[in-house]
Write an enzyme that holds these catalytic residues in place. Structure first.
Site, short mmCIF file in Angstrom:
data_model
loop_
_atom_site.label_atom_id
_atom_site.label_comp_id
_atom_site.label_asym_id
_atom_site.label_seq_id
_atom_site.Cartn_x
_atom_site.Cartn_y
_atom_site.Cartn_z
N LYS A 63 0.82 -1.22 0.00
CA LYS A 63 0.00 0.00 0.00
C LYS A 63 0.85 1.27 0.00
O LYS A 63 0.59 2.19 -0.77
CB LYS A 63 -0.91 -0.04 1.22
CG LYS A 63 -1.88 1.10 1.33
CD LYS A 63 -2.93 0.80 2.38
CE LYS A 63 -2.34 0.59 3.76
NZ LYS A 63 -1.82 1.85 4.36
N ARG A 111 -9.45 5.24 9.15
CA ARG A 111 -9.37 3.84 9.59
C ARG A 111 -10.52 3.47 10.50
O ARG A 111 -10.66 2.30 10.83
CB ARG A 111 -8.07 3.66 10.38
CG ARG A 111 -6.96 2.92 9.64
CD ARG A 111 -5.75 3.05 10.52
NE ARG A 111 -4.77 2.04 10.49
CZ ARG A 111 -3.56 2.20 9.94
NH1 ARG A 111 -3.28 3.27 9.25
NH2 ARG A 111 -2.65 1.27 10.07
N ARG A 167 9.44 -12.70 3.52
CA ARG A 167 10.13 -11.45 3.82
C ARG A 167 10.74 -11.50 5.23
O ARG A 167 11.86 -11.07 5.46
CB ARG A 167 9.14 -10.28 3.72
CG ARG A 167 9.80 -8.93 3.86
CD ARG A 167 8.88 -7.82 3.47
NE ARG A 167 8.04 -7.40 4.58
CZ ARG A 167 7.08 -6.48 4.49
NH1 ARG A 167 6.78 -5.93 3.33
NH2 ARG A 167 6.37 -6.14 5.53
N ARG A 179 13.28 -11.35 10.70
CA ARG A 179 12.36 -10.84 11.72
C ARG A 179 11.68 -12.00 12.41
O ARG A 179 10.69 -12.56 11.94
CB ARG A 179 11.26 -10.00 11.07
CG ARG A 179 11.77 -8.78 10.38
CD ARG A 179 10.58 -7.88 10.16
NE ARG A 179 10.73 -7.10 8.96
CZ ARG A 179 9.78 -6.33 8.48
NH1 ARG A 179 8.60 -6.28 9.05
NH2 ARG A 179 9.99 -5.63 7.40
N ARG A 201 -2.66 -10.03 12.13
CA ARG A 201 -2.69 -8.68 11.56
C ARG A 201 -3.65 -8.62 10.37
O ARG A 201 -4.34 -7.63 10.16
CB ARG A 201 -1.30 -8.25 11.11
CG ARG A 201 -0.45 -7.75 12.25
CD ARG A 201 0.79 -7.01 11.77
NE ARG A 201 1.86 -7.19 12.73
CZ ARG A 201 3.01 -7.78 12.49
NH1 ARG A 201 3.29 -8.24 11.29
NH2 ARG A 201 3.91 -7.90 13.43
P1 AMP Z 1 0.74 2.29 9.46
O1 AMP Z 1 2.14 2.54 9.00
O2 AMP Z 1 -0.30 2.89 8.55
O3 AMP Z 1 0.46 0.84 9.75
O4 AMP Z 1 0.57 3.04 10.86
C1 AMP Z 1 1.43 2.79 11.94
C2 AMP Z 1 0.73 3.12 13.26
O5 AMP Z 1 0.35 4.50 13.29
C3 AMP Z 1 -0.55 2.36 13.50
O6 AMP Z 1 -0.33 1.10 14.05
C4 AMP Z 1 -1.27 3.29 14.47
O7 AMP Z 1 -0.75 3.19 15.78
C5 AMP Z 1 -0.91 4.65 13.93
N1 AMP Z 1 -1.90 5.10 12.92
C6 AMP Z 1 -1.67 5.29 11.59
N2 AMP Z 1 -2.79 5.72 10.97
C7 AMP Z 1 -3.74 5.80 11.92
C8 AMP Z 1 -5.13 6.18 11.90
N3 AMP Z 1 -5.74 6.56 10.77
N4 AMP Z 1 -5.79 6.15 13.09
C9 AMP Z 1 -5.19 5.79 14.23
N5 AMP Z 1 -3.91 5.40 14.32
C10 AMP Z 1 -3.17 5.41 13.17
#
Ligand code: AMP
Length: 191
Positions: free
Chosen positions: A8, A87, A126, A132, A143
Site C-alpha cells: 500500500k 481507519r 520477507r 524478523r 494482523r
Molecule cells: P501504518 O504505517 O499505517 O500501519 O501506521 C502505523 C501506526 O500508526 C498504526 O499502528 C497506528 O498506531 C498509527 N496510525 C496510523 N494511521 C492511523 C489512523 N488513521 N488512526 C489511528 N492510528 C493510526
C-alpha cells in the site's frame, strides 16, 4: 486501503507522483512525531510513541486534528492521496466534515485486494529474508484478520457511495500500479 503486505505505501507514493499530489500517510506522520528525542519530546510525541509501540490506534481526536492540519497546507489545495486514513467510522465522519468545509470531495477510494494465503506466504518469506523472528505465521495472520475486521465497515460505506475502486494487489509493483492507474482513470471518467 489495503491489507498488510499488499504494498500500500509503495503504491501510494507512485499514485501521488503520477497525479502530482502529496501522499499523506498518517503512519509516516505518527512515526515522525514519535521519533522526537526524549529531551525535547512533547506530550503528544510521548503519547503517540506509547500507542504505536503497543500496536494500538492513536485516538480519533488526535488523528483527525493532524490530518486536518496537513490537508490545510498549501500543497494539498489541489488534491491529495490519503494513505492509512480514515481507519475508523469516526474518522470517515471527520474527513467528510473537513472536505465539506474546504469545498472538496473524495474522487475515489482504492482498495488493494489480495488473497490472504498469498499475502501470508509473501510476508513469511520477507520475515525469513530480513530475519524478523517476531513475524511468525500466527502474528501475520492476526494482523490480516485485524485489518479485515477494521476495514469491512469502511469499505461498505465507500462502496455504498459508489467510490470504491477495487484493484488486484498481487503481482509486481509496476503491474499493480498500472492496474491502479487504469482502474482509477475508468472510475474518474465515469463520474
Ligand atoms: P501504518 O504505517 O499505517 O500501519 O501506521 C502505523 C501506526 O500508526 C498504526 O499502528 C497506528 O498506531 C498509527 N496510525 C496510523 N494511521 C492511523 C489512523 N488513521 N488512526 C489511528 N492510528 C493510526
Amino acid at each position: 486501503m489495503g491489507p498488510p503486505g499488499a504494498g500500500k505505501g509503495t503504491q501510494a507514493k507512485g499514485i501521488a507522483e503520477a497525479y502530482q499530489i502529496p501522499a499523506v500517510s498518517t503512519g509516516d506522520i505518527f512515526r515522525a512525531i514519535s521519533k522526537a528525542d526524549a529531551a525535547t519530546a512533547s506530550e503528544l510525541a510521548l503519547q503517540v510513541k506509547e500507542i504505536m509501540t503497543s500496536g494500538g490506534y492513536v485516538s480519533d481526536e488526535i488523528t483527525n486534528q493532524i490530518v486536518a492540519e496537513r490537508l490545510g497546507q498549501a500543497d494539498a489545495a489541489e488534491g491529495f492521496l490519503l494513505d492509512g486514513y480514515p481507519r475508523t467510522a469516526g474518522q470517515v465522519e471527520a474527513l467528510d466534515a473537513m472536505l465539506a468545509a474546504n469545498g472538496q470531495r473524495l474522487d475515489g477510494v482504492i482498495s488493494l485486494e489480495a488473497d490472504q494465503d498469498e499475502l501470508v506466504a509473501r510476508l513469511l518469506k520477507r520475515a525469513e529474508v530480513e530475519g524478523r523472528a517476531d513475524d511468525n505465521e500466527e502474528t501475520i495472520r492476526k494482523r490480516q484478520q485485524v485489518y479485515a475486521e477494521q476495514t469491512a465497515d469502511l469499505l461498505r460505506i465507500y462502496s455504498d457511495r459508489g467510490l470504491l475502486v477495487a484493484v488486484d494487489g498481487l503481482g509486481e509493483i509496476d503491474e499493480v500500479s498500472d492496474r491502479i492507474t487504469d482502474a482509477l482513470d475508468t472510475h474518474l471518467n465515469r463520474e
